[in-house]
Design a protein around this motif. Sequence first.
Motif, PDB file in Angstrom:
ATOM      1  N   VAL A 141      -0.700 -28.472  -1.221  1.00 38.50           N
ATOM      2  CA  VAL A 141      -1.765 -28.399  -0.246  1.00 38.50           C
ATOM      3  C   VAL A 141      -3.140 -28.591  -0.856  1.00 38.50           C
ATOM      4  CG1 VAL A 141      -0.876 -26.292   0.822  1.00 38.50           C
ATOM      5  CG2 VAL A 141      -2.602 -26.031  -0.640  1.00 38.50           C
ATOM      6  N   ASN A 142      -4.180 -29.049   0.189  1.00 40.40           N
ATOM      7  CA  ASN A 142      -5.446 -29.637  -0.393  1.00 40.40           C
ATOM      8  C   ASN A 142      -6.402 -28.352  -0.211  1.00 40.40           C
ATOM      9  OD1 ASN A 142      -8.071 -30.408  -0.386  1.00 40.40           O
ATOM     10  ND2 ASN A 142      -7.544 -32.420   0.329  1.00 40.40           N
ATOM     11  N   LEU A 143      -6.845 -27.420  -1.330  1.00 42.67           N
ATOM     12  CA  LEU A 143      -7.530 -26.464  -1.319  1.00 42.67           C
ATOM     13  C   LEU A 143      -8.839 -26.592  -0.797  1.00 42.67           C
ATOM     14  CD1 LEU A 143      -6.333 -24.334  -4.525  1.00 42.67           C
ATOM     15  CD2 LEU A 143      -5.734 -23.787  -2.422  1.00 42.67           C
ATOM     16  N   LYS A 144      -9.345 -27.851  -1.096  1.00 47.44           N
ATOM     17  CA  LYS A 144     -10.909 -27.919  -0.717  1.00 47.44           C
ATOM     18  C   LYS A 144     -10.876 -27.946   0.829  1.00 47.44           C
ATOM     19  CE  LYS A 144     -14.669 -30.695  -1.927  1.00 47.44           C
ATOM     20  NZ  LYS A 144     -15.029 -31.600  -0.579  1.00 47.44           N
ATOM     21  N   GLU A 196     -10.450 -24.682   2.371  1.00 46.32           N
ATOM     22  CA  GLU A 196     -11.461 -23.652   2.286  1.00 46.32           C
ATOM     23  C   GLU A 196     -12.669 -24.179   3.393  1.00 46.32           C
ATOM     24  OE1 GLU A 196     -13.200 -23.751  -1.921  1.00 46.32           O
ATOM     25  OE2 GLU A 196     -13.671 -21.589  -1.495  1.00 46.32           O
ATOM     26  N   GLU A 197     -12.908 -25.460   3.285  1.00 45.93           N
ATOM     27  CA  GLU A 197     -13.880 -25.940   4.216  1.00 45.93           C
ATOM     28  C   GLU A 197     -13.478 -25.517   5.845  1.00 45.93           C
ATOM     29  OE1 GLU A 197     -15.352 -29.939   1.769  1.00 45.93           O
ATOM     30  OE2 GLU A 197     -14.379 -30.131   3.746  1.00 45.93           O
ATOM     31  N   ARG A 228     -11.120 -12.498   7.605  1.00 46.57           N
ATOM     32  CA  ARG A 228     -10.641 -13.663   6.367  1.00 46.57           C
ATOM     33  C   ARG A 228      -9.150 -13.693   6.832  1.00 46.57           C
ATOM     34  NH1 ARG A 228     -11.824 -11.712   0.768  1.00 46.57           N
ATOM     35  NH2 ARG A 228     -13.988 -12.488   1.114  1.00 46.57           N
ATOM     36  N   TRP A 229      -8.468 -12.803   7.186  1.00 53.00           N
ATOM     37  CA  TRP A 229      -6.890 -12.656   7.391  1.00 53.00           C
ATOM     38  C   TRP A 229      -6.571 -13.682   8.640  1.00 53.00           C
ATOM     39  CZ3 TRP A 229      -5.799  -7.033   5.878  1.00 53.00           C
ATOM     40  CH2 TRP A 229      -5.664  -6.902   4.541  1.00 53.00           C
ATOM     41  N   ALA A 230      -7.485 -13.824   9.554  1.00 51.61           N
ATOM     42  CA  ALA A 230      -7.483 -14.687  10.845  1.00 51.61           C
ATOM     43  C   ALA A 230      -7.181 -16.204  10.399  1.00 51.61           C
ATOM     44  CB  ALA A 230      -8.221 -14.380  11.819  1.00 51.61           C
ATOM     45  N   LEU A 231      -7.809 -16.212   9.143  1.00 48.93           N
ATOM     46  CA  LEU A 231      -8.048 -17.585   8.843  1.00 48.93           C
ATOM     47  C   LEU A 231      -7.053 -18.103   7.597  1.00 48.93           C
ATOM     48  CD1 LEU A 231     -11.655 -18.014   9.426  1.00 48.93           C
ATOM     49  CD2 LEU A 231      -9.744 -18.594  11.180  1.00 48.93           C
ATOM     50  N   THR A 232      -7.049 -17.157   6.560  1.00 51.80           N
ATOM     51  CA  THR A 232      -6.310 -17.500   5.475  1.00 51.80           C
ATOM     52  C   THR A 232      -5.664 -16.205   5.024  1.00 51.80           C
ATOM     53  OG1 THR A 232      -8.163 -16.832   4.053  1.00 51.80           O
ATOM     54  CG2 THR A 232      -7.637 -19.156   4.161  1.00 51.80           C
ATOM     55  N   GLY A 233      -4.376 -16.254   4.791  1.00 53.58           N
ATOM     56  CA  GLY A 233      -3.296 -14.861   4.440  1.00 53.58           C
ATOM     57  C   GLY A 233      -3.649 -14.362   2.998  1.00 53.58           C
ATOM     58  N   PRO A 234      -3.036 -13.675   2.772  1.00 51.11           N
ATOM     59  CA  PRO A 234      -3.630 -12.688   1.488  1.00 51.11           C
ATOM     60  C   PRO A 234      -3.183 -13.654   0.252  1.00 51.11           C
ATOM     61  CG  PRO A 234      -1.692 -11.474   2.483  1.00 51.11           C
ATOM     62  CD  PRO A 234      -2.039 -12.573   3.389  1.00 51.11           C
TER      63      PRO A 234
END
Lengths: 318, 318
Positions: free
Chosen positions: B293-296, B299-300, A231-237
């Motif tokens: 930011v655009n959360l959607k 996330e995708e 997960r952390w490789a893609l979104t931070g905390p």
Amino acid sequence: MSKNMALPTLKTVGVIGTGVIGASWTALFLARGLKVIVTDPAPGADGKLRDYLLKHWLTIPNAKVTQDQYLNNFKFVKDIDTHLGDIDFIQENGPERLDFKRHLFAHLDANTPEHVVIASSSSGLPSSEFITECTKNTARILIGHPFNPPHLVPLVEVVPHRGTGDTYATATLEFYRSLGKDPVLVKKETPGFIANRLQAAVCAEAYSLISRGVVSAEELDKTVTSGLGLRWALTGPIMTNTLGGGGYFNHFMNHLGPALKTWLDDMHQHEFDIDSRDADVLEDKVKDWISRVNLKEIEERRDELLVGLIRSKTERSA
Amino acid sequence: MSKNMALPTLKTVGVIGTGVIGASWTALFLARGLKVIVTDPAPGADGKLRDYLLKHWLTIPNAKVTQDQYLNNFKFVKDIDTHLGDIDFIQENGPERLDFKRHLFAHLDANTPEHVVIASSSSGLPSSEFITECTKNTARILIGHPFNPPHLVPLVEVVPHRGTGDTYATATLEFYRSLGKDPVLVKKETPGFIANRLQAAVCAEAYSLISRGVVSAEELDKTVTSGLGLRWALTGPIMTNTLGGGGYFNHFMNHLGPALKTWLDDMHQHEFDIDSRDADVLEDKVKDWISRVNLKEIEERRDELLVGLIRSKTERSA
């Protein structure tokens, strides 16, 4: 000083020190089409640098030059002093010793045109501590701390000292960005900057859990590589928690805050003490695992996957 | 009891609760060719589950059945009691309320053949706390805590209570492995198990750095996604440190131990207090970023990259 004056024509980089970090920086600068003037007092450093460059050519993402240009656009010099007038940006990678850095920076500052940024790859010493003997322009000195290896991993922590000029900090961030890196501005000098502190937080708890027999060393690592780290490789905390709160960070905090507190309290009660016998227990448990694996294979696999991961992240965002 | 008796013929899984976690477990079980009997008292839960299954079919790695089988090998029932005799493994995903779980587990224990493992997806409550009203066989009850979403992320934390039988714990680990997951055995009940503790360690320091103005929320995350996290997706903290020590964990500890201590000391001095005004400062700083930011899209993109990352890791290790 206007924004554009700091780095008027950034064509030539000076690299001081060609250990692992300096060699990797050199590879990156060359692959991006810059000229590099490089020096290192170690015997055989020139040949080692050539070997390093050749070995890593294929792993550098988005090279802008041919292999030939990459291998020939640098000049290894014994004495960089006579070249300091031709250099537009200095990346310093000397030993992490305060006396050494103080002396080196006083010398570089005195002999380099005053508009040229001097960035140190120092991972620990803050620049405020080693500019004390500089007399010309300390405003152009700051930390540009890469994550190993710099030619591959995008992160660079840019850490100005109190007296670093905003213009120079901004120019440094822009320069690193122009190389395809993701620089982060650390706004206040802090021991360990950002990455090493976050890493220390994870390691301290990991060491405690392993030495207390809650989980094996191998499975502690698996918890990260098969879960958290993916997960952390893609979104931070922060983004992870925001998405976890259905788009609202405060929802997450309201919902998980009390649990977070309980966990942290328990972690405090079981804090790992590096100077106690726990450290021996930890080392034994780690050895149990490491003695059964092939480190060379693991490292090769890691590097190969790292190249692929960085490439797919770059492509996907383009 | 012999090893092979715990799960004699594991063909049918009972899933209790089809919220996000239960639905994702169901998708995984079905894609691996198992039959699933599933229940949830929420109005419209049946339809929502079908929608979920259809939506996620393509993201499940290594499906062993056709889409048709995947969509038809489950039975949604209003009352699972009459089916408990046909089920070989139960994955429970009810609300995280102690009174609720106590009641539910007493009921499941009393009505399920005594060799059947009952695993709870509980992320916080340890099973020792909710087996207190069970009368039949608490040795087959344990935690099987997935990382969201279970059909994609390999990690499952398997946490026995003191009275859980080794046979059942081993059978549970083997069952999850047979689904392509990477289960981790947590040998002692510990608040937050492993993953949530490591996550809490990182978050606490991240919150401190952001609220103190050392780094912005966006750049804190970047430090992870462009640096630390890339590495942790591939090697965990112990292996990372071992490779960093040239193959020797104790070299790393000897070399970086003193620095680690300095950083941790400074971190203690600046500890984040969730009940102080710092929490408001933090939320404001996070909001500054998130509002832009655009959360959607994020996330995708995360989900798409996550599928690719897990796939390339699996392929490379095969």
